[in-house]
Design an enzyme around this catalytic site. Structure first.
Site, PDB file in Angstrom:
ATOM      1  N   LYS A 197      -5.384   2.815  -2.130  1.00 33.12           N
ATOM      2  CA  LYS A 197      -4.364   2.208  -1.257  1.00 33.12           C
ATOM      3  C   LYS A 197      -4.961   1.862   0.110  1.00 33.12           C
ATOM      4  O   LYS A 197      -4.588   0.862   0.725  1.00 33.12           O
ATOM      5  CB  LYS A 197      -3.161   3.140  -1.108  1.00 33.12           C
ATOM      6  CG  LYS A 197      -2.281   3.213  -2.350  1.00 33.12           C
ATOM      7  CD  LYS A 197      -1.671   1.860  -2.692  1.00 33.12           C
ATOM      8  CE  LYS A 197      -0.505   1.940  -3.644  1.00 33.12           C
ATOM      9  NZ  LYS A 197      -0.011   0.614  -4.031  1.00 33.12           N
ATOM     10  N   SER A 242       0.866  -1.185   0.000  1.00 22.95           N
ATOM     11  CA  SER A 242       0.000   0.000   0.000  1.00 22.95           C
ATOM     12  C   SER A 242       0.900   1.233   0.000  1.00 22.95           C
ATOM     13  O   SER A 242       1.912   1.264  -0.710  1.00 22.95           O
ATOM     14  CB  SER A 242      -0.942  -0.053   1.202  1.00 22.95           C
ATOM     15  OG  SER A 242      -1.770   1.084   1.227  1.00 22.95           O
ATOM     16  N   TYR A 279      -5.452   7.689  -5.704  1.00 18.99           N
ATOM     17  CA  TYR A 279      -4.269   6.930  -5.262  1.00 18.99           C
ATOM     18  C   TYR A 279      -4.386   6.484  -3.793  1.00 18.99           C
ATOM     19  O   TYR A 279      -4.333   5.296  -3.487  1.00 18.99           O
ATOM     20  CB  TYR A 279      -3.001   7.755  -5.502  1.00 18.99           C
ATOM     21  CG  TYR A 279      -1.732   7.004  -5.119  1.00 18.99           C
ATOM     22  CD1 TYR A 279      -1.327   5.870  -5.819  1.00 18.99           C
ATOM     23  CD2 TYR A 279      -0.954   7.416  -4.041  1.00 18.99           C
ATOM     24  CE1 TYR A 279      -0.173   5.178  -5.465  1.00 18.99           C
ATOM     25  CE2 TYR A 279       0.200   6.734  -3.685  1.00 18.99           C
ATOM     26  CZ  TYR A 279       0.591   5.614  -4.399  1.00 18.99           C
ATOM     27  OH  TYR A 279       1.723   4.917  -4.028  1.00 18.99           O
TER      28      TYR A 279
HETATM   29  N1  LIG Z   1       8.271   4.870  -4.403  1.00 22.98           N
HETATM   30  C1  LIG Z   1       7.623   5.329  -3.359  1.00 22.98           C
HETATM   31  O1  LIG Z   1       7.997   6.343  -2.738  1.00 22.98           O
HETATM   32  C2  LIG Z   1       6.405   4.603  -2.848  1.00 22.98           C
HETATM   33  C3  LIG Z   1       5.798   5.072  -1.660  1.00 22.98           C
HETATM   34  C4  LIG Z   1       4.692   4.425  -1.165  1.00 22.98           C
HETATM   35  C5  LIG Z   1       4.188   3.313  -1.804  1.00 22.98           C
HETATM   36  N2  LIG Z   1       4.788   2.880  -2.946  1.00 22.98           N
HETATM   37  C6  LIG Z   1       4.202   1.699  -3.587  1.00 22.98           C
HETATM   38  O2  LIG Z   1       5.213   0.748  -3.857  1.00 22.98           O
HETATM   39  C7  LIG Z   1       4.879   0.014  -5.041  1.00 22.98           C
HETATM   40  C8  LIG Z   1       6.049   0.055  -6.012  1.00 22.98           C
HETATM   41  O3  LIG Z   1       6.330   1.397  -6.309  1.00 22.98           O
HETATM   42  P1  LIG Z   1       7.707   1.848  -6.968  1.00 22.98           P
HETATM   43  O4  LIG Z   1       7.919   3.257  -6.585  1.00 22.98           O
HETATM   44  O5  LIG Z   1       8.761   0.854  -6.694  1.00 22.98           O
HETATM   45  O6  LIG Z   1       7.300   1.811  -8.537  1.00 22.98           O
HETATM   46  P2  LIG Z   1       8.230   1.896  -9.835  1.00 22.98           P
HETATM   47  O7  LIG Z   1       9.611   2.311  -9.495  1.00 22.98           O
HETATM   48  O8  LIG Z   1       7.463   2.695 -10.807  1.00 22.98           O
HETATM   49  O9  LIG Z   1       8.288   0.371 -10.331  1.00 22.98           O
HETATM   50  C9  LIG Z   1       7.111  -0.251 -10.713  1.00 22.98           C
HETATM   51  C10 LIG Z   1       7.385  -1.638 -11.260  1.00 22.98           C
HETATM   52  O10 LIG Z   1       6.133  -2.228 -11.665  1.00 22.98           O
HETATM   53  C11 LIG Z   1       6.133  -2.481 -13.085  1.00 22.98           C
HETATM   54  N3  LIG Z   1       4.773  -2.220 -13.566  1.00 22.98           N
HETATM   55  C12 LIG Z   1       4.104  -1.051 -13.582  1.00 22.98           C
HETATM   56  N4  LIG Z   1       2.867  -1.215 -14.092  1.00 22.98           N
HETATM   57  C13 LIG Z   1       2.751  -2.533 -14.396  1.00 22.98           C
HETATM   58  C14 LIG Z   1       1.716  -3.313 -14.966  1.00 22.98           C
HETATM   59  N5  LIG Z   1       0.537  -2.790 -15.342  1.00 22.98           N
HETATM   60  N6  LIG Z   1       1.938  -4.638 -15.130  1.00 22.98           N
HETATM   61  C15 LIG Z   1       3.112  -5.197 -14.770  1.00 22.98           C
HETATM   62  N7  LIG Z   1       4.134  -4.495 -14.232  1.00 22.98           N
HETATM   63  C16 LIG Z   1       3.954  -3.177 -14.052  1.00 22.98           C
HETATM   64  C17 LIG Z   1       7.206  -1.553 -13.639  1.00 22.98           C
HETATM   65  O11 LIG Z   1       7.768  -1.985 -14.871  1.00 22.98           O
HETATM   66  P3  LIG Z   1       7.128  -1.528 -16.295  1.00 22.98           P
HETATM   67  O12 LIG Z   1       6.909  -0.059 -16.212  1.00 22.98           O
HETATM   68  O13 LIG Z   1       8.156  -1.936 -17.302  1.00 22.98           O
HETATM   69  O14 LIG Z   1       5.858  -2.288 -16.419  1.00 22.98           O
HETATM   70  C18 LIG Z   1       8.245  -1.634 -12.519  1.00 22.98           C
HETATM   71  O15 LIG Z   1       8.971  -2.836 -12.593  1.00 22.98           O
HETATM   72  C19 LIG Z   1       3.591   0.648  -5.585  1.00 22.98           C
HETATM   73  O16 LIG Z   1       2.482  -0.102  -5.148  1.00 22.98           O
HETATM   74  C20 LIG Z   1       3.569   2.023  -4.935  1.00 22.98           C
HETATM   75  O17 LIG Z   1       2.273   2.534  -4.779  1.00 22.98           O
HETATM   76  C21 LIG Z   1       5.872   3.503  -3.498  1.00 22.98           C
END
Ligand SMILES: NC(=O)c1ccc[n+]([C@@H]2O[C@H](COP(=O)([O-])OP(=O)(O)OC[C@H]3O[C@@H](n4cnc5c(N)ncnc54)[C@H](OP(=O)(O)O)[C@@H]3O)[C@@H](O)[C@H]2O)c1
Length: 255
Positions: A158, A139, A154
């Protein structure tokens, strides 16, 4: 702490970038077999090649699957179970990061962040029941605190993820399956969302950084460590929790 994740079969959505990439590596370091997906074939090919060299004692099997295509998602999950002889852990990690208050964004956020998560778990469930496995959903602190993304789908979706995971924990406990959420705070990855904000909206980046009481954002490994614990037998009596890993960013008290 020995986590006992060797040879466990892990299914993880979104494993080529950001937090997902760190989680894939962390499970491989423990000797798990990790099936992961993303939409970009070139990234999958590169990850499969480098991870095979980096972790010769584990198994990384990436596939190009867009989880918004539920039929393809379900057949991928099922094929992973067939290929590796079951499923021990599911980590539902993908978000489509829809932050506009429009019908289009609400629809996409529900479809990817909730429905595809539900579908991943639903397909894996018969396998998890056999292994008495565990589910970790990802989340966000935005599901707990109202922040700069409001009003938008968003955080609302979540929050729904946390609620649904708690439902799973309660209903699956008699079957020996655990379900927990990990809610990351701001996680900085250069080629990730906060790296993008730093480059494209430095004012927002500065403002958000200032809200982090530790004076920094988190690292993806810090989320991976928490998720591995939740997924492992070391958390055998932990189910239904929302493990917030945010360096004390949230101001609300979680009771
Ligand atoms: N980063 C933060 O600060 C943060 C904070 C709170 C929560 N989160 C949560 O943590 C999780 C991961 O976030 P992140 O920041 O690590 O994201 P990210 O850096 O954008 O990485 C997302 C990954 O998911 C893949 N992806 C995206 N859409 C997809 C789809 N429809 N089907 C299959 N693969 C898909 C992307 O590859 P492709 O684009 O090649 O598909 C990539 O490998 C999310 O749920 C986000 O809400 C993140």
């Amino acid at each position: 702490m020995h986590l006992g994740l060797e040879k466990k079969v892990v299914i993880l959505t979104g494993g080529t970038k950001g937090i997902g990439r760190s989680m894939v590596k962390a499970f491989l370091e423990e000797g798990s077999t990790v099936h992961f997906c993303s939409r970009t074939q070139a990234d999958i090919d590169k990850a499969n090649e480098t991870l095979a060299k980096q972790y010769p004692n584990a198994k990384a099997i990436g596939a190009a699957v867009d989880i918004s295509d539920l039929a393809k998602l379900n057949s991928w999950v099922e094929s992973c179970a067939q290929q590796s002889g079951g499923i021990d852990v599911v980590v539902a990690n993908v978000s489509c990061f829809k932050m506009d208050n429009t019908a289009e964004h609400w629809q996409a956020a529900f479809h990817v962040d909730m429905l595809a998560l539900w579908s991943t778990i639903q397909t894996a469930l018969p396998h998890l029941e056999k292994t008495k496995g565990s589910i970790v959903t990802i989340s966000s602190v935005t599901g707990r605190d109202v922040d700069f993304t409001a009003p938008s789908p968003y955080g609302a979706i979540k929050a729904a993820v946390v609620h649904y995971t708690a439902q799973l924990a309660h209903t699956l406990a008699p079957k020996g399956v655990r379900a927990n959420t990990c809610s990351p705070g701001n996680i900085y990855v250069e080629d990730g969302v906060w790296g993008d904000v730093e480059r494209n909206d430095p004012e927002l980046f500065k403002k958000q950084m200032a809200l982090n009481p530790m004076g920094r954002m988190g690292k993806p490994e810090e989320i991976a460590n928490a998720v591995l614990f939740l997924a492992s037998e070391r958390a055998s009596f932990v189910s239904g929790t929302n493990f917030v890993v945010d360096g004390a960013l949230c101001t609300g008290v979680q009771l």
